[in-house]
Design a protein around this motif. Sequence first.
Motif, PDB file in Angstrom:
ATOM      1  N   THR A  54       0.967  -1.388   0.039  1.00 52.36           N
ATOM      2  CA  THR A  54       0.005  -0.248  -0.168  1.00 52.36           C
ATOM      3  C   THR A  54       1.050   1.469   0.203  1.00 52.36           C
ATOM      4  O   THR A  54       1.915   1.090   0.521  1.00 52.36           O
ATOM      5  CB  THR A  54      -0.854   0.096   1.216  1.00 52.36           C
ATOM      6  OG1 THR A  54      -0.140  -0.195   2.436  1.00 52.36           O
ATOM      7  CG2 THR A  54      -2.016  -1.083   1.334  1.00 52.36           C
ATOM      8  N   PRO A 104       0.577  -6.620   9.795  1.00 51.65           N
ATOM      9  CA  PRO A 104       0.010  -7.185   8.421  1.00 51.65           C
ATOM     10  C   PRO A 104      -0.811  -6.306   7.897  1.00 51.65           C
ATOM     11  O   PRO A 104      -1.712  -5.652   8.503  1.00 51.65           O
ATOM     12  CB  PRO A 104      -0.948  -8.477   9.053  1.00 51.65           C
ATOM     13  CG  PRO A 104      -1.139  -8.430  10.490  1.00 51.65           C
ATOM     14  CD  PRO A 104      -0.135  -7.449  10.635  1.00 51.65           C
ATOM     15  N   GLU A 105      -0.847  -6.511   6.209  1.00 53.48           N
ATOM     16  CA  GLU A 105      -1.537  -5.517   5.544  1.00 53.48           C
ATOM     17  C   GLU A 105      -3.113  -6.240   5.480  1.00 53.48           C
ATOM     18  O   GLU A 105      -3.054  -7.397   5.205  1.00 53.48           O
ATOM     19  CB  GLU A 105      -1.104  -5.189   4.359  1.00 53.48           C
ATOM     20  CG  GLU A 105       0.183  -4.484   4.292  1.00 53.48           C
ATOM     21  CD  GLU A 105       0.756  -3.957   3.115  1.00 53.48           C
ATOM     22  OE1 GLU A 105       0.036  -3.630   2.281  1.00 53.48           O
ATOM     23  OE2 GLU A 105       1.925  -3.854   2.848  1.00 53.48           O
ATOM     24  N   SER A 106      -4.251  -5.352   5.377  1.00 54.81           N
ATOM     25  CA  SER A 106      -5.183  -5.991   4.785  1.00 54.81           C
ATOM     26  C   SER A 106      -5.215  -6.160   3.366  1.00 54.81           C
ATOM     27  O   SER A 106      -4.731  -5.458   2.534  1.00 54.81           O
ATOM     28  CB  SER A 106      -6.336  -5.050   5.302  1.00 54.81           C
ATOM     29  OG  SER A 106      -6.430  -3.813   4.795  1.00 54.81           O
ATOM     30  N   PRO A 107      -5.909  -7.538   2.928  1.00 54.28           N
ATOM     31  CA  PRO A 107      -5.938  -7.680   1.445  1.00 54.28           C
ATOM     32  C   PRO A 107      -6.609  -6.614   0.827  1.00 54.28           C
ATOM     33  O   PRO A 107      -7.617  -6.177   1.282  1.00 54.28           O
ATOM     34  CB  PRO A 107      -6.688  -9.048   1.381  1.00 54.28           C
ATOM     35  CG  PRO A 107      -7.319  -9.187   2.658  1.00 54.28           C
ATOM     36  CD  PRO A 107      -6.630  -8.216   3.840  1.00 54.28           C
ATOM     37  N   ARG A 108      -6.068  -6.382  -0.260  1.00 48.10           N
ATOM     38  CA  ARG A 108      -6.878  -5.412  -1.221  1.00 48.10           C
ATOM     39  C   ARG A 108      -7.955  -5.967  -1.875  1.00 48.10           C
ATOM     40  O   ARG A 108      -7.890  -7.235  -2.451  1.00 48.10           O
ATOM     41  CB  ARG A 108      -5.775  -4.983  -2.421  1.00 48.10           C
ATOM     42  CG  ARG A 108      -4.693  -4.013  -1.849  1.00 48.10           C
ATOM     43  CD  ARG A 108      -3.939  -3.449  -3.041  1.00 48.10           C
ATOM     44  NE  ARG A 108      -3.010  -2.496  -2.456  1.00 48.10           N
ATOM     45  CZ  ARG A 108      -2.124  -1.970  -3.242  1.00 48.10           C
ATOM     46  NH1 ARG A 108      -2.135  -2.038  -4.506  1.00 48.10           N
ATOM     47  NH2 ARG A 108      -1.226  -1.006  -2.598  1.00 48.10           N
ATOM     48  N   THR A 109      -9.054  -5.465  -2.006  1.00 47.11           N
ATOM     49  CA  THR A 109     -10.276  -6.073  -2.662  1.00 47.11           C
ATOM     50  C   THR A 109     -10.243  -5.727  -4.033  1.00 47.11           C
ATOM     51  O   THR A 109     -11.176  -6.090  -4.819  1.00 47.11           O
ATOM     52  CB  THR A 109     -11.362  -5.660  -2.027  1.00 47.11           C
ATOM     53  OG1 THR A 109     -11.638  -4.136  -1.906  1.00 47.11           O
ATOM     54  CG2 THR A 109     -11.415  -5.827  -0.559  1.00 47.11           C
TER      55      THR A 109
END
Length: 134
Positions: A54, A104-109
């Motif tokens: 990101t 941890p990064e949140s997953p990209r949608t």
Amino acid sequence: MPWFVLLASAVFEAAWATALGMSDGFSRPGPTAVFLVTLTISMLGLGWSAKHITIGTAYAVWVGVGAALTVACAMATGAESASPVKVVFIAGIVAAVIGLKLVPESPRTGPRRSPEKGRAPGGAPTHSPESDRR
């Protein structure tokens, strides 16, 4: 691989920042050439990394590592005074960068696009027909 490229581009950021200071307002050709080459490499690395990490995290890491390395280089060469307090604060920047890597990064949608004009993110109109009559 994106983190490796990001860290390498941060090293190039420190190089271009140092070369910028040595270029004397772009009047010295050697440091100016180093500045232009390392700036290009650094930006390309940041841009590529931002496709995989990101942008907020990528930019913070790029700036943090680059700034820490720039100050460390200046202190090592005597261009800037060193003090225990400065070292503590530089270590704080490095610790923050490590923290960003560990979170941890949140997953990209999917691609982030702005909604169509007049539509809410779900596709519903943002106004009612009654509001058009007023």
